[in-house]
Motif scaffolding. Sequence first.
Motif, PDB file in Angstrom:
ATOM      1  N   GLY A   1       0.811  -1.212   0.000  1.00 20.43           N
ATOM      2  CA  GLY A   1       0.000   0.000   0.000  1.00 20.43           C
ATOM      3  C   GLY A   1       0.843   1.260   0.000  1.00 20.43           C
ATOM      4  N   VAL A   2       1.920   1.269   0.788  1.00 18.62           N
ATOM      5  CA  VAL A   2       2.823   2.426   0.833  1.00 18.62           C
ATOM      6  C   VAL A   2       3.462   2.643  -0.537  1.00 18.62           C
ATOM      7  N   LEU A   3       3.865   1.557  -1.194  1.00 14.11           N
ATOM      8  CA  LEU A   3       4.494   1.674  -2.507  1.00 14.11           C
ATOM      9  C   LEU A   3       3.487   2.089  -3.583  1.00 14.11           C
ATOM     10  N   ILE A   4       2.253   1.645  -3.464  1.00 12.02           N
ATOM     11  CA  ILE A   4       1.229   2.028  -4.439  1.00 12.02           C
ATOM     12  C   ILE A   4       0.914   3.521  -4.318  1.00 12.02           C
ATOM     13  N   GLU A   5       0.821   4.018  -3.082  1.00 13.12           N
ATOM     14  CA  GLU A   5       0.569   5.460  -2.899  1.00 13.12           C
ATOM     15  C   GLU A   5       1.665   6.258  -3.603  1.00 13.12           C
ATOM     16  N   GLY A   6       2.885   5.910  -3.397  1.00 11.38           N
ATOM     17  CA  GLY A   6       3.979   6.330  -4.243  1.00 11.38           C
ATOM     18  C   GLY A   6       4.577   7.711  -4.075  1.00 11.38           C
ATOM     19  N   THR A   7       3.967   8.602  -3.300  1.00 15.57           N
ATOM     20  CA  THR A   7       4.480   9.973  -3.212  1.00 15.57           C
ATOM     21  C   THR A   7       5.065  10.317  -1.848  1.00 15.57           C
ATOM     22  N   SER A   8       4.953   9.437  -0.885  1.00 16.56           N
ATOM     23  CA  SER A   8       5.426   9.728   0.473  1.00 16.56           C
ATOM     24  C   SER A   8       6.939   9.550   0.561  1.00 16.56           C
ATOM     25  N   PRO A   9       7.585  10.156   1.560  1.00 15.94           N
ATOM     26  CA  PRO A   9       9.019   9.940   1.766  1.00 15.94           C
ATOM     27  C   PRO A   9       9.374   8.468   1.957  1.00 15.94           C
TER      28      PRO A   9
ATOM     29  N   ILE B   1      13.673  -1.182  -3.800  1.00 13.33           N
ATOM     30  CA  ILE B   1      12.503  -1.975  -3.397  1.00 13.33           C
ATOM     31  C   ILE B   1      11.278  -1.420  -4.112  1.00 13.33           C
ATOM     32  N   THR B   2      10.736  -2.191  -5.047  1.00 13.48           N
ATOM     33  CA  THR B   2       9.620  -1.738  -5.870  1.00 13.48           C
ATOM     34  C   THR B   2       8.363  -2.558  -5.586  1.00 13.48           C
ATOM     35  N   LEU B   3       7.256  -2.063  -6.073  1.00 11.62           N
ATOM     36  CA  LEU B   3       5.976  -2.751  -5.880  1.00 11.62           C
ATOM     37  C   LEU B   3       5.976  -4.128  -6.533  1.00 11.62           C
ATOM     38  N   LEU B   4       6.468  -4.229  -7.750  1.00 12.95           N
ATOM     39  CA  LEU B   4       6.467  -5.512  -8.448  1.00 12.95           C
ATOM     40  C   LEU B   4       7.304  -6.542  -7.697  1.00 12.95           C
ATOM     41  N   GLN B   5       8.442  -6.103  -7.167  1.00 13.07           N
ATOM     42  CA  GLN B   5       9.289  -7.030  -6.405  1.00 13.07           C
ATOM     43  C   GLN B   5       8.581  -7.514  -5.148  1.00 13.07           C
ATOM     44  N   VAL B   6       7.945  -6.592  -4.436  1.00 13.70           N
ATOM     45  CA  VAL B   6       7.239  -6.958  -3.204  1.00 13.70           C
ATOM     46  C   VAL B   6       6.079  -7.895  -3.516  1.00 13.70           C
ATOM     47  N   ARG B   7       5.355  -7.615  -4.595  1.00 10.56           N
ATOM     48  CA  ARG B   7       4.235  -8.483  -4.972  1.00 10.56           C
ATOM     49  C   ARG B   7       4.735  -9.892  -5.315  1.00 10.56           C
ATOM     50  N   ASP B   8       5.812  -9.969  -6.061  1.00  9.73           N
ATOM     51  CA  ASP B   8       6.367 -11.286  -6.416  1.00  9.73           C
ATOM     52  C   ASP B   8       6.821 -12.044  -5.179  1.00  9.73           C
TER      53      ASP B   8
END
Length: 237
Positions: free
Chosen positions: A121-129, A139-146
């Motif tokens: 969720g934090v990675l999807i929001e994408g604009t926070s520090p 660390i990216t969303l696709l990596q975490v999902r996999d």
Amino acid sequence: MAAMNFLFKLSTTNPALHSDCTRSVHSHLRSPHILHNSWLGTKVWLHPHPQPCRLRPPVSKLRPLVATVSFSLPTANPERLSSGHKVPNWSSKAIKSFAMGELEARKLKYPNTGTEALLMGVLIEGTSPASKFLRANGITLLQVRDETVKLLGKADLFFFSPEHPPLTEEAQRALDWAVDRKIKSGDGGEITTTHIILGIWSEAESPGHKILSTLGFNAEKAKELEALISNPGFTDD
């Protein structure tokens, strides 16, 4: 001529409407603007201020949509906040991240929202520090999902998650850690996505912690984030 014939026929069927529509048509004929339409081969009569005809059906008004927005996140022990401390607020980006985490859990057809879903969720929001910090460290969303699918597996194809998948115990403790950490700071600011990431990291046996560790997050990275939220006035902007 066609307009006058129309009025004659109309008056024979409904005389009460004759005067209204007659005034409307006559107002068009008094000061018309003529447009020549070469494609149709006709003349179109326009009036700068046409009068509405009462034969026109009423326009229905649509109901405005009403949305319910939550301004807080669930906490397991709300009574612990009543010991003279001001209840801290969650930042809008933290709330959005939580909502995106729930949605991601539903997409994966999981029955619960776990620490791995909060991380996504934090990675999807994408604009926070916090999100920018994670991406800067690879660390990216696709990596975490996999990694989530590798660790927890795929859900049953015919299983449908609830609208709001309940938090796992580990995810609940991670959010409570974020609240407690903010209370202890005493700076009166908001609870941010950075607090959520550190809360996930504090749950050493949770899927979120294991995924972060697999992707290169470590104690040194956690200290860097801790230093960020230790700065007075730190926000999610």
